[in-house]
Design an enzyme around this catalytic site. Structure first.
Site, PDB file in Angstrom:
ATOM      1  N   ARG A 138      40.706  47.394  42.322  1.00 33.19           N
ATOM      2  CA  ARG A 138      39.970  46.333  41.408  1.00 33.19           C
ATOM      3  C   ARG A 138      40.033  45.317  42.601  1.00 33.19           C
ATOM      4  NH1 ARG A 138      38.957  46.750  35.788  1.00 33.19           N
ATOM      5  NH2 ARG A 138      38.384  48.561  35.487  1.00 33.19           N
ATOM      6  N   GLN A 184      33.550  46.076  43.837  1.00 35.31           N
ATOM      7  CA  GLN A 184      32.933  46.135  42.424  1.00 35.31           C
ATOM      8  C   GLN A 184      31.712  46.821  42.471  1.00 35.31           C
ATOM      9  OE1 GLN A 184      32.335  41.816  41.563  1.00 35.31           O
ATOM     10  NE2 GLN A 184      34.674  41.540  41.193  1.00 35.31           N
ATOM     11  N   ASP A 198      32.570  50.331  40.988  1.00 34.56           N
ATOM     12  CA  ASP A 198      33.522  50.520  39.982  1.00 34.56           C
ATOM     13  C   ASP A 198      32.739  51.404  38.750  1.00 34.56           C
ATOM     14  OD1 ASP A 198      35.338  50.268  38.322  1.00 34.56           O
ATOM     15  OD2 ASP A 198      35.908  48.205  38.603  1.00 34.56           O
ATOM     16  N   SER A 254      33.879  49.832  35.130  1.00 37.06           N
ATOM     17  CA  SER A 254      33.077  48.683  34.494  1.00 37.06           C
ATOM     18  C   SER A 254      31.905  48.887  34.336  1.00 37.06           C
ATOM     19  CB  SER A 254      33.027  47.637  35.766  1.00 37.06           C
ATOM     20  OG  SER A 254      34.583  47.096  36.328  1.00 37.06           O
ATOM     21  N   TYR A 269      44.940  42.218  35.119  1.00 37.23           N
ATOM     22  CA  TYR A 269      45.054  43.055  33.926  1.00 37.23           C
ATOM     23  C   TYR A 269      46.211  42.438  33.144  1.00 37.23           C
ATOM     24  CZ  TYR A 269      42.892  46.772  36.763  1.00 37.23           C
ATOM     25  OH  TYR A 269      42.188  47.447  37.166  1.00 37.23           O
TER      26      TYR A 269
END
Length: 538
Positions: free
Chosen positions: A117, A122, A125, A128, A223
């Protein structure tokens, strides 16, 4: 090298025709199993049109040099040739035996659900991607179950109030859910134990529910951590109170893949009949005590609890499109020379974090990657040692001024300002009045405008800067040197603001400009640049 796209068990496909075209541009030959994209509305001919080889033999795709899929069967290691590469969601922490089997067969396995992450990763990912679709679909499912309309209606026969939606958790899925609910006209409230996401919630048009006793400190990795007993008790009280007042509740809380309880059976019993709960954490066991993963449950008091675990697969076309884009981005990273040859670089933290098996070895779990979602904690100031011969106390921190002294200085400043205004000509008093009113009005305007509109609001200040620029130009020719100098400075500053405002406006408009990319309509996203211009960090 050949890339195989097998026919997955579900409706999703690992690469759409646009992704296949990108893979072909990288030098790969793509083999697609016949009917692989049919459930997603992608006929075989659309793959042939972009140069893919469509085969009826279902084993052919599994025998390619690189196999890309959305889910893997239990016998995936036996289906593939030794020395090949597998790219898929592998859940390595939950299925260590599968990873071991792949390693024993000499297969290099890259887990798309183990992407680090960090900002650079990104675009790869898929978690996501799936969470975004799941959050959107959760609102669609809730709207279908809810007996009323999300948006309030005004008719000749009367009016209806908008539905109240409460979202627990403001991660990717939660933000997608509250965005969809807001777009439908619902009154949306949301809570997250991470206080740093409050601005994101409000920027989506929702109301952030504040409960300091249930919130953690700013997280270092983005997180949420497990709550303490005191925080958990405060959070459960909040969830019970908000759920009782809501028509739809969407729960998204997952802590490292585990679903904590956010809605107890007592909280559900206090909800109104006809209310709907969509538990997006159902794959991890569910946030609601009454959730049954994969099923629809109706409680004794008429509350519908949806524990569907296949929400992204219920929108296969767009899910497959986004999944395929992530795959194409990964292969672009693995093919720096664009010659159709994979070059895995384990010195790259992104590639290393995804690689769970290679060369007969299990490489899971990967080394920790340091990420920071919030601002770094300020360093604790330490008093430096006093140099020899220095006066006593020279290294001690400065003492804070007492509160009464700050108040006295404020009063003195106000008195001096009042005297200066009283001694000024009537014309100057009018200017001071306009300045004071402008400051007050500007303060309340900025405070009352939602964060999402700060960029266009700043662009509109071009008109004000233009007035300043005209006034400054008129004063540059003054006989007073001081007036000329101040007018020149004002003209320079106003010019910077005018040109900067036009640049911000241009970037903002480019966010909504559609361009044609390989036959697909895509939106250019310069939100990060626009956000950086207005001084906000993601």
């Amino acid at each position: 090298m050949q890339i195989g796209i097998p026919d997955d068990a579900g409706p999703l496909v690992a690469a759409t025709p646009s992704a296949v075209q990108k893979l072909g541009a990288l030098g790969y030959d793509v083999v697609v199993t016949e009917g692989a994209g049919t459930a997603a509305g992608l006929p075989d001919d659309t793959y042939r049109d972009v140069g893919a080889q469509v085969v009826s033999d279902r084993a052919a795709a599994w025998e390619c040099d690189v196999v890309v899929c959305t889910t893997v069967p239990d016998d995936v290691a036996e289906r593939m040739r030794p020395g090949t590469m597998l790219v898929s969601r592998l859940a390595p922490a939950a299925h260590p035996d599968r990873v071991r089997a792949l390693a024993d067969r000499g297969i290099t396995a890259l887990a798309l659900d183990a992407v680090p992450r960090i900002s650079r990763a990104q675009s790869l990912d898929v978690l996501s991607v799936l969470s975004n679709v799941a959050g959107y679909r959760a609102i669609v499912e809730a709207a279908a179950e809810y007996s009323g309309m999300f948006g309030g209606q005004v008719t000749a026969a009367g009016s209806t109030r908008p539905a109240t939606v409460f979202v627990i958790g403001a991660g990717v899925a939660g933000l997608a859910a509250l965005g969809a609910a807001t777009a439908l006209g619902a009154r949306v409230r949301a809570f997250d134990v991470r206080p740093e996401v409050a601005e994101q919630i409000e920027s989506m048009g929702a109301e952030f529910v504040s409960e300091p006793a249930a919130q953690q400190q700013v997280s270092a990795d983005g997180y949420a951590a497990p709550l303490t007993q005191e925080q958990l008790a405060a959070a459960l009280r909040l969830y019970t109170r908000e759920a009782a007042a809501a028509d739809i509740v969407v729960t998204t809380a997952l802590v490292r893949g585990t679903a904590p309880t956010t809605l107890t059976a007592e909280a559900v019993a206090a909800m109104r009949p006809g209310s709907v709960i969509v538990d997006l954490a159902a794959p991890g066991g569910g946030n609601c005590e009454l959730t049954v993963p994969g099923e629809r449950v109706v409680t004794g008091n008429g509350v519908v609890v949806l524990g569907y675990t296949d929400l992204p697969a219920r929108m296969p076309r767009h899910t497959s499109e986004l999944y395929g884009t992530a795959v194409a981005n990964l292969l672009t990273l693995l093919t720096p020379a664009k010659d159709g040859e994979v070059r895995l670089d384990l010195d790259d933290v992104v590639q290393r974090g995804m690689t769970v098996a290679r060369g007969g070895e299990v490489l899971w779990p990967p080394p920790a990657v340091q990420v920071s979602a919030g601002p770094p904690a300020p360093a604790t100031p330490q008093a430096e040692e006093a140099a020899p011969g220095a006066a006593p106390g020279a290294g001690a921190p400065a003492r804070r001024r007492p509160a009464w002294l700050n108040g006295a200085l404020a009063v003195a400043g106000a008195v001096l300002g009042g005297l200066a205004v009283a001694a000024s000509p009537a014309e100057t008093v009018g200017h001071f009045t306009v300045l004071a009113l402008a400051i007050v009005v500007g303060f309340y305007v900025i405070r009352s405008v939602t964060h999402a509109l700060h960029t266009p609001l700043m662009s509109q200040t071009n008109a004000i800067s233009g007035i300043i620029l005209v006034g400054a130009l008129l004063q540059i020719g003054s006989s007073s040197v001081l007036v000329t100098v101040l007018a020149t400075i004002a003209a320079a500053v106003a010019s910077v603001n005018v040109f900067g405002g036009f640049l911000v406006t241009r970037r903002m408009l480019r966010m909504f400009r559609r361009t044609d990319d390989d036959g697909d309509t895509t939106a250019r996203n310069d939100a990060g640049a626009a956000g950086a211009t207005e001084g906000s960090a993601r």
